[in-house]
Design a protein around this motif. Structure first.
Motif, PDB file in Angstrom:
ATOM      1  N   CYS A   1      51.632  30.587  62.385  1.00  9.36           N
ATOM      2  CA  CYS A   1      52.034  29.707  61.284  1.00  9.36           C
ATOM      3  C   CYS A   1      53.545  29.740  61.056  1.00  9.36           C
ATOM      4  O   CYS A   1      54.162  28.708  60.772  1.00  9.36           O
ATOM      5  N   ILE A   2      54.148  30.916  61.187  1.00  5.59           N
ATOM      6  CA  ILE A   2      55.595  31.040  61.006  1.00  5.59           C
ATOM      7  C   ILE A   2      56.334  30.191  62.030  1.00  5.59           C
ATOM      8  O   ILE A   2      57.247  29.426  61.692  1.00  5.59           O
ATOM      9  N   LEU A   3      55.945  30.298  63.297  1.00  9.84           N
ATOM     10  CA  LEU A   3      56.596  29.523  64.357  1.00  9.84           C
ATOM     11  C   LEU A   3      56.451  28.020  64.121  1.00  9.84           C
ATOM     12  O   LEU A   3      57.412  27.257  64.271  1.00  9.84           O
ATOM     13  N   ALA A   4      55.243  27.597  63.738  1.00  8.93           N
ATOM     14  CA  ALA A   4      55.003  26.171  63.506  1.00  8.93           C
ATOM     15  C   ALA A   4      55.831  25.651  62.331  1.00  8.93           C
ATOM     16  O   ALA A   4      56.447  24.580  62.412  1.00  8.93           O
ATOM     17  N   ASN A   5      55.886  26.408  61.241  1.00  8.13           N
ATOM     18  CA  ASN A   5      56.615  25.955  60.053  1.00  8.13           C
ATOM     19  C   ASN A   5      58.131  25.949  60.256  1.00  8.13           C
ATOM     20  O   ASN A   5      58.826  25.075  59.741  1.00  8.13           O
ATOM     21  N   VAL A   6      58.638  26.918  61.002  1.00  6.55           N
ATOM     22  CA  VAL A   6      60.079  26.931  61.297  1.00  6.55           C
ATOM     23  C   VAL A   6      60.453  25.718  62.150  1.00  6.55           C
ATOM     24  O   VAL A   6      61.481  25.070  61.916  1.00  6.55           O
ATOM     25  N   ALA A   7      59.604  25.390  63.126  1.00  7.95           N
ATOM     26  CA  ALA A   7      59.857  24.220  63.972  1.00  7.95           C
ATOM     27  C   ALA A   7      59.830  22.934  63.153  1.00  7.95           C
ATOM     28  O   ALA A   7      60.692  22.045  63.317  1.00  7.95           O
TER      29      ALA A   7
ATOM     30  N   ALA B   1      62.993  20.220  62.468  1.00  6.16           N
ATOM     31  CA  ALA B   1      62.878  18.799  62.810  1.00  6.16           C
ATOM     32  C   ALA B   1      63.075  17.916  61.575  1.00  6.16           C
ATOM     33  O   ALA B   1      63.838  16.945  61.604  1.00  6.16           O
ATOM     34  N   LYS B   2      62.408  18.254  60.478  1.00  4.17           N
ATOM     35  CA  LYS B   2      62.523  17.448  59.263  1.00  4.17           C
ATOM     36  C   LYS B   2      63.907  17.572  58.640  1.00  4.17           C
ATOM     37  O   LYS B   2      64.439  16.594  58.091  1.00  4.17           O
ATOM     38  N   GLY B   3      64.480  18.765  58.692  1.00  2.00           N
ATOM     39  CA  GLY B   3      65.818  18.952  58.146  1.00  2.00           C
ATOM     40  C   GLY B   3      66.827  18.057  58.842  1.00  2.00           C
ATOM     41  O   GLY B   3      67.689  17.445  58.203  1.00  2.00           O
ATOM     42  N   ALA B   4      66.709  17.964  60.170  1.00  2.00           N
ATOM     43  CA  ALA B   4      67.632  17.136  60.952  1.00  2.00           C
ATOM     44  C   ALA B   4      67.492  15.658  60.599  1.00  2.00           C
ATOM     45  O   ALA B   4      68.486  14.975  60.328  1.00  2.00           O
ATOM     46  N   ILE B   5      66.245  15.150  60.565  1.00  2.00           N
ATOM     47  CA  ILE B   5      66.077  13.726  60.279  1.00  2.00           C
ATOM     48  C   ILE B   5      66.348  13.423  58.803  1.00  2.00           C
ATOM     49  O   ILE B   5      66.761  12.310  58.462  1.00  2.00           O
ATOM     50  N   GLY B   6      66.134  14.411  57.936  1.00  2.00           N
ATOM     51  CA  GLY B   6      66.422  14.210  56.517  1.00  2.00           C
ATOM     52  C   GLY B   6      67.902  14.046  56.265  1.00  2.00           C
ATOM     53  O   GLY B   6      68.326  13.171  55.492  1.00  2.00           O
TER      54      GLY B   6
ATOM     55  N   ILE C   1      62.608  13.933  52.435  1.00  2.00           N
ATOM     56  CA  ILE C   1      62.397  14.577  53.730  1.00  2.00           C
ATOM     57  C   ILE C   1      63.081  15.940  53.769  1.00  2.00           C
ATOM     58  O   ILE C   1      62.530  16.913  54.291  1.00  2.00           O
ATOM     59  N   VAL C   2      64.307  16.019  53.223  1.00  2.00           N
ATOM     60  CA  VAL C   2      64.997  17.314  53.164  1.00  2.00           C
ATOM     61  C   VAL C   2      64.186  18.301  52.329  1.00  2.00           C
ATOM     62  O   VAL C   2      64.029  19.468  52.709  1.00  2.00           O
ATOM     63  N   ALA C   3      63.655  17.834  51.196  1.00  2.00           N
ATOM     64  CA  ALA C   3      62.833  18.703  50.346  1.00  2.00           C
ATOM     65  C   ALA C   3      61.572  19.138  51.080  1.00  2.00           C
ATOM     66  O   ALA C   3      61.127  20.278  50.952  1.00  2.00           O
ATOM     67  N   ASP C   4      61.000  18.220  51.854  1.00  2.00           N
ATOM     68  CA  ASP C   4      59.805  18.544  52.627  1.00  2.00           C
ATOM     69  C   ASP C   4      60.125  19.593  53.687  1.00  2.00           C
ATOM     70  O   ASP C   4      59.309  20.475  53.977  1.00  2.00           O
ATOM     71  N   ALA C   5      61.332  19.505  54.255  1.00  2.00           N
ATOM     72  CA  ALA C   5      61.768  20.511  55.222  1.00  2.00           C
ATOM     73  C   ALA C   5      61.890  21.878  54.547  1.00  2.00           C
ATOM     74  O   ALA C   5      61.473  22.908  55.102  1.00  2.00           O
ATOM     75  N   MET C   6      62.448  21.885  53.339  1.00  2.00           N
ATOM     76  CA  MET C   6      62.556  23.141  52.598  1.00  2.00           C
ATOM     77  C   MET C   6      61.179  23.683  52.228  1.00  2.00           C
ATOM     78  O   MET C   6      60.974  24.898  52.137  1.00  2.00           O
ATOM     79  N   ASN C   7      60.250  22.770  52.022  1.00  2.00           N
ATOM     80  CA  ASN C   7      58.874  23.177  51.751  1.00  2.00           C
ATOM     81  C   ASN C   7      58.295  23.918  52.950  1.00  2.00           C
ATOM     82  O   ASN C   7      57.611  24.938  52.807  1.00  2.00           O
TER      83      ASN C   7
ATOM     84  N   THR D   1      62.127   8.530  63.045  1.00  2.00           N
ATOM     85  CA  THR D   1      61.857   9.271  61.811  1.00  2.00           C
ATOM     86  C   THR D   1      60.373   9.247  61.478  1.00  2.00           C
ATOM     87  O   THR D   1      59.764  10.289  61.183  1.00  2.00           O
ATOM     88  N   MET D   2      59.790   8.054  61.540  1.00  2.00           N
ATOM     89  CA  MET D   2      58.367   7.921  61.217  1.00  2.00           C
ATOM     90  C   MET D   2      57.487   8.644  62.226  1.00  2.00           C
ATOM     91  O   MET D   2      56.453   9.219  61.877  1.00  2.00           O
ATOM     92  N   GLY D   3      57.917   8.639  63.491  1.00  2.00           N
ATOM     93  CA  GLY D   3      57.158   9.353  64.518  1.00  2.00           C
ATOM     94  C   GLY D   3      57.147  10.850  64.276  1.00  2.00           C
ATOM     95  O   GLY D   3      56.111  11.516  64.434  1.00  2.00           O
ATOM     96  N   ILE D   4      58.289  11.412  63.879  1.00  2.00           N
ATOM     97  CA  ILE D   4      58.376  12.845  63.599  1.00  2.00           C
ATOM     98  C   ILE D   4      57.536  13.209  62.376  1.00  2.00           C
ATOM     99  O   ILE D   4      56.866  14.247  62.341  1.00  2.00           O
ATOM    100  N   LEU D   5      57.558  12.356  61.361  1.00  2.00           N
ATOM    101  CA  LEU D   5      56.741  12.605  60.171  1.00  2.00           C
ATOM    102  C   LEU D   5      55.254  12.584  60.517  1.00  2.00           C
ATOM    103  O   LEU D   5      54.476  13.418  60.028  1.00  2.00           O
ATOM    104  N   LEU D   6      54.854  11.623  61.363  1.00  2.00           N
ATOM    105  CA  LEU D   6      53.451  11.549  61.783  1.00  2.00           C
ATOM    106  C   LEU D   6      53.060  12.792  62.575  1.00  2.00           C
ATOM    107  O   LEU D   6      51.975  13.352  62.371  1.00  2.00           O
ATOM    108  N   LEU D   7      53.943  13.242  63.461  1.00  2.00           N
ATOM    109  CA  LEU D   7      53.678  14.452  64.235  1.00  2.00           C
ATOM    110  C   LEU D   7      53.544  15.663  63.310  1.00  2.00           C
ATOM    111  O   LEU D   7      52.682  16.527  63.516  1.00  2.00           O
TER     112      LEU D   7
END
Length: 227
Positions: free
Chosen positions: A24-30, A34-39, A47-53, A125-131
């Motif tokens: 879970c740690i590896l998945a959440n850091v990844a 990804a979200k931080g960059a696109i945010g 999106i930035v807040a979601d990355a921080m989440n 952006t939308m593709g990364i969010l869907l992933l």
């Protein structure tokens, strides 16, 4: 993956929880990266807040791993029933982290409504969010299966957190689609809705955790056995 973890842990409940937490740690850091960059590129506060989440999720997973390691320690003179109750404390810490993230997300989103800024979304952006949504769905199913297999409160908390992330990222994806296809900026408003989901999830986990913790401390006071 589940069979591999159980086999590698050789039936050790604490090791199963630890290995699951590391995945879970590896998945959440990844996801955070990804979200931080696109945010930042898109200028989207949600999106930035979601990355921080996701970063908060990784922190929660670290707490969970530590909780499993402590819970796996053998009983001693001061802990005649072992350390398993520490897992409830772990779930309690996770709930407070979720509440903190929800509060910060809500505050930033309100500021975005008061002083809106242009947001630039695209198909990438939308593709990364869907992933991200698909990854979180998998994580939720993964932790739910592990939690059921080892009867873990901490894993149940992680599952609830993943499902909350699916809802929040799904709302952000819809906001991105609205901005891209019909030029409507819903970033701040969706951020407030997402914050509500996050806070609701945190309160639910907190409510489900407080009762066992209170009972544990009552029994510890009566018997002189402490966590």
């Amino acid at each position: 993956m589940i069979e591999w973890i159980v086999k590698r842990a050789q039936g050790d409940r604490a090791r199963v929880g630890t290995l699951t937490g590391m995945v879970c740690i590896l998945a959440n850091v990844a996801l955070c990266a990804a979200k931080g960059a696109i945010g930042v590129v898109s200028g989207s506060v949600s999106i930035v807040a979601d990355a921080m989440n996701n970063l908060s999720d990784a922190s929660s997973n670290i707490v969970s791993v530590l909780g499993f390691k402590l819970a796996g320690k053998p009983a001693d003179a001061k802990h005649p029933f072992g350390h398993a109750r520490i897992e409830y404390i772990t779930a309690l810490v996770i709930s407070f982290l979720i509440l903190l993230v929800g509060f910060e997300l809500g505050k930033e989103s309100v500021m975005k409504i008061i002083a809106p800024e242009p947001v630039s979304f695209n198909l990438v952006t939308m593709g990364i969010l869907l992933l991200s949504i698909l990854v979180k769905l998998w994580l939720g199913r993964f932790t739910a299966s592990i939690g059921k297999a080892i009867s873990s409160t901490a894993m149940s908390a992680a599952t609830a957190d993943s499902m909350c992330d699916v809802i929040s990222t799904g709302a952000i994806l819809l906001s991105a689609m609205a901005s891209y296809f019909i030029n409507i900026n819903l970033d701040g408003y969706v951020g407030v809705l997402v914050a509500g989901f996050v806070l609701y999830s945190g309160v639910g986990i907190l409510r489900d955790t407080i009762s066992p913790v209170s009972y544990t401390h009552l029994r510890a006071h009566e018997t002189g056995a402490y966590l």
